[in-house]
Design an enzyme around this catalytic site. Structure first.
Site, PDB file in Angstrom:
ATOM      1  N   TYR A 173      92.099  -9.165  29.967  1.00 26.96           N
ATOM      2  CA  TYR A 173      91.762  -7.871  29.365  1.00 26.96           C
ATOM      3  C   TYR A 173      92.094  -6.734  30.332  1.00 26.96           C
ATOM      4  O   TYR A 173      92.691  -5.728  29.941  1.00 26.96           O
ATOM      5  CB  TYR A 173      90.284  -7.846  28.997  1.00 26.96           C
ATOM      6  N   SER A 207      90.436   1.569  27.872  1.00 26.77           N
ATOM      7  CA  SER A 207      89.090   1.180  28.270  1.00 26.77           C
ATOM      8  C   SER A 207      88.897   1.546  29.733  1.00 26.77           C
ATOM      9  O   SER A 207      89.862   1.605  30.501  1.00 26.77           O
ATOM     10  CB  SER A 207      88.902  -0.329  28.080  1.00 26.77           C
TER      11      SER A 207
END
Length: 263
Positions: free
Chosen positions: A145, A132
């Site tokens: 995350y 990501s």
């Protein structure tokens, strides 16, 4: 490496991005195996593209080993599975911390280790780790995350160097904000103002391009987000001040609130 005729293992196949990846890999001629923890949803994805299924929960370490043993013939690994893991760190239980770290980081690392041994023995293969843009730029309320995606990026770039010359490539594919799938689709949150989104199909294109061209890093994001993430990586203090004046916090909070309501 040519995907056509290759044995491909795709994790996280039941989500919107996973479904797009399954369809694109099949269209490329892959002999596809899909895996996920929800058997019914996995079967629907597999039926749509004629893939083999292996039900596995990547938070369970024994399932990761079993998956690697079942798919030892894989020529290509597309490690796409991930949990959102958004929210303030103090809101997480130890069990929730472990699950996010296991699924997002430990599982792709272990799968890469176990399958790469077979690939190196055959002298060919490719590992694609789907990360990501959050692996390049940190944001408030995404510490866990960010940790997993920063870690995945470091692992991918170093493993690529370790496997150089073996016939096995390693690529990192990093999407930006994805519409119609993932966190925004699941929670109804809106992306930050001025930041364009990408589609699951564009992410799938990035994965195919990474394998075909043996690309080191493919950032599937509009130009402005690629530039901002590059700046944030070099100047995190400056990025923190910019984010404080934008609506990034609002977008993240929408996701966090939606996830909290589901717990």
């Amino acid at each position: 490496m040519d995907i056509s005729g290759s044995n491909v293992l795709l994790t996280g196949a039941t989500g919107g991005i996973g479904s797009a990846l399954a369809a694109r890999l099949t269209a490329q001629g892959a002999l596809l195996t899909v895996t996920g923890r929800r058997e019914e949803a996995l079967k629907a994805t597999a039926d749509a593209c004629g893939a083999r299924t292996v039900v596995a929960d990547l938070a369970h370490r024994s399932d990761v080993v079993r998956l690697a043993e079942t798919c030892a013939e894989a020529d290509v690994l597309v490690a796409n599975a991930a949990l959102p893991a958004s929210g303030d760190l103090l809101d997480y239980t130890e069990e929730q911390l472990d699950r996010a770290l296991d699924v997002n980081l430990r599982a792709p690392v272990l799968l890469s280790r176990l399958l790469a041994a077979h690939m190196v023995g055959r002298g060919r293969g490719h590992i694609v780790l789907v990360g990501s843009i959050s692996g390049k730029a940190a944001t408030k309320s995404t510490s866990l995350y960010n940790a997993t995606k920063f870690g995945l990026r470091g692992f991918a770039l170093a493993l690529r160097q370790e496997l150089r010359g073996t016939g096995v490539g390693v690529s990192l594919v990093q999407p930006g904000f994805v519409r119609d799938a993932g966190m925004f689709a699941a929670t109804g949150a809106t992306p930050p103002n001025g930041i364009r989104t990408v589609t699951p199909g564009q992410v799938a294109d990035g994965v195919v391009r990474a394998v075909h061209r043996d690309r080191c890093e493919v950032n599937v994001a509009p130009l402005e987000l690629r530039v901002l993430s590059a700046i944030a990586g070099q100047f995190p203090g400056f990025a923190e001040r910019v984010q404080a004046r934008s609506n990034v916090d609002h977008s993240v909070r929408q996701i966090v609130d939606a996830q909290r309501s589901r717990r």
